[in-house]
Design an enzyme around this catalytic site. Structure first.
Site, PDB file in Angstrom:
ATOM      1  N   ASP A  46      43.002  46.751  40.443  1.00  0.00           N
ATOM      2  CA  ASP A  46      42.766  46.065  41.714  1.00  0.00           C
ATOM      3  C   ASP A  46      42.848  44.575  41.394  1.00  0.00           C
ATOM      4  OD1 ASP A  46      40.742  45.676  39.685  1.00  0.00           O
ATOM      5  OD2 ASP A  46      39.210  46.246  40.952  1.00  0.00           O
ATOM      6  N   SER A  47      43.374  44.089  39.841  1.00  0.00           N
ATOM      7  CA  SER A  47      43.927  42.642  39.628  1.00  0.00           C
ATOM      8  C   SER A  47      45.007  42.338  40.528  1.00  0.00           C
ATOM      9  CB  SER A  47      44.359  42.977  38.127  1.00  0.00           C
ATOM     10  OG  SER A  47      45.255  43.821  38.256  1.00  0.00           O
ATOM     11  N   ASP A  85      43.249  52.079  40.638  1.00  0.00           N
ATOM     12  CA  ASP A  85      41.949  51.215  40.845  1.00  0.00           C
ATOM     13  C   ASP A  85      41.022  51.683  42.196  1.00  0.00           C
ATOM     14  OD1 ASP A  85      41.510  50.457  38.280  1.00  0.00           O
ATOM     15  OD2 ASP A  85      41.966  48.360  38.775  1.00  0.00           O
ATOM     16  N   GLU A 117      34.985  51.576  37.661  1.00  0.00           N
ATOM     17  CA  GLU A 117      34.261  50.804  36.555  1.00  0.00           C
ATOM     18  C   GLU A 117      33.010  51.322  36.428  1.00  0.00           C
ATOM     19  OE1 GLU A 117      36.841  46.786  37.534  1.00  0.00           O
ATOM     20  OE2 GLU A 117      34.561  46.761  37.447  1.00  0.00           O
ATOM     21  N   GLU A 184      37.549  46.718  27.772  1.00  0.00           N
ATOM     22  CA  GLU A 184      37.847  45.474  28.203  1.00  0.00           C
ATOM     23  C   GLU A 184      37.067  44.421  27.386  1.00  0.00           C
ATOM     24  OE1 GLU A 184      39.380  42.571  31.751  1.00  0.00           O
ATOM     25  OE2 GLU A 184      38.828  44.540  32.305  1.00  0.00           O
TER      26      GLU A 184
END
Length: 277
Positions: A46-47, A85, A117, A184
């Site tokens: 989703d970056s 994602d 996440e 991360e």
């Protein structure tokens, strides 16, 4: 690692102490180049909100965005494991929503696995998705969808309490059925401890060299994204500058009439042209 990468390949890689390589991609052409280069796994992150759509964060990214870009990437890949994602609020609301949306990413986006996440809070979702036969990659540490709760891009797990929570979350997501976890912006020694504790592979991004694999956003790796550059990024090429020089040269040649030249033109018989007058 074997040619066709799968969840089992990830497991065997950790058992055999083989490092796993992962990069982001958001389109067919880039994904195809990565796949042909032997990259083990491609993350449709989703970056894309930052590097493709120009958002300040990932929160505005939709399911439709992820499906659209995920399907494009999947069409370019033969061997790598494609992980897509799950965007913000596609899984946090309920296990039902999580299962439906994970299914959409598999059916419409042609994913080989999904990523979400969070730690203990999302374990029910991880269990539900994996029980449906959909592989789940977890994501701990700096989770970009929670960036406002963190107060910015900050290293996670630096205090005893925070480090303990990260370790507990890692154990919980493994127990829930995740086949791997992205770490991360986690201190390298803590990431090394988590990697040692887990039977599933850890994929680091700003988490040191002891993780079982590494992932980077490819625009960062190639110097194509300049809005901000995290400390953990290594630029393997300055493609951004090469692209700008090519664009400038194109503008110069078009403006001066140098391009297109004779070799770029298609011919037609003079007799045909004469008959048009």
């Amino acid at each position: 690692m074997s040619q066709k990468t799968s969840v089992l390949t990830f497991k065997n890689a950790k058992l055999n102490s083989e490092k796993i390589t992962m990069l982001t991609a958001y389109d067919y052409s880039t994904a195809k180049l990565m796949d042909e280069s032997g990259i083990d796994s491609i993350l449709v992150g989703d970056s894309l909100g930052n590097v493709i759509l120009g958002y300040e964060d990932t929160i505005s990214v939709t399911m439709e965005d992820m499906i659209h870009h995920g399907a494009a990437v999947s069409r370019g890949v033969k061997n790598a494991l494609v992980v897509i994602d799950m965007p913000f609020m596609s899984y946090q609301t309920s296990t039902y929503d999580a299962l439906v949306n994970a299914g959409r990413l598999m059916k419409e986006g042609r994913a080989g696995a999904v990523k979400l996440e969070g730690g203990k809070a999302v374990c029910p979702q991880i269990q539900a998705i994996t029980h449906a036969g959909i592989p789940v990659m977890a994501h701990l540490g700096l989770t970009p969808q929670s960036i406002h709760a963190f107060g910015g891009h900050r290293v996670q797990g630096k205090t005893e309490e925070a480090a303990k929570k990260l370790l507990e979350d890692a154990r919980a997501i493994e127990e829930a059925g995740a086949f791997a976890v992205v770490l991360e912006c986690v201190p390298s020694k803590l990431a090394a401890l988590i990697t040692k504790e887990l039977a599933i592979p850890t994929i680091g991004i700003g988490a040191g060299n002891c993780c079982d694999g590494q992932v980077l956003v490819y625009q960062d790796l190639l110097g194509m994204f300049s809005d901000f550059t995290p400390k953990f990024v290594k630029k393997y090429a300055n493609v951004g500058e090469i692209m700008k020089e090519a664009f400038k040269e194109y503008k110069r040649e078009v403006s001066s009439g140098v391009f297109p030249a004779k070799e770029h033109e298609y011919a037609i018989s003079d007799e045909v042209i004469e008959k048009l007058y």
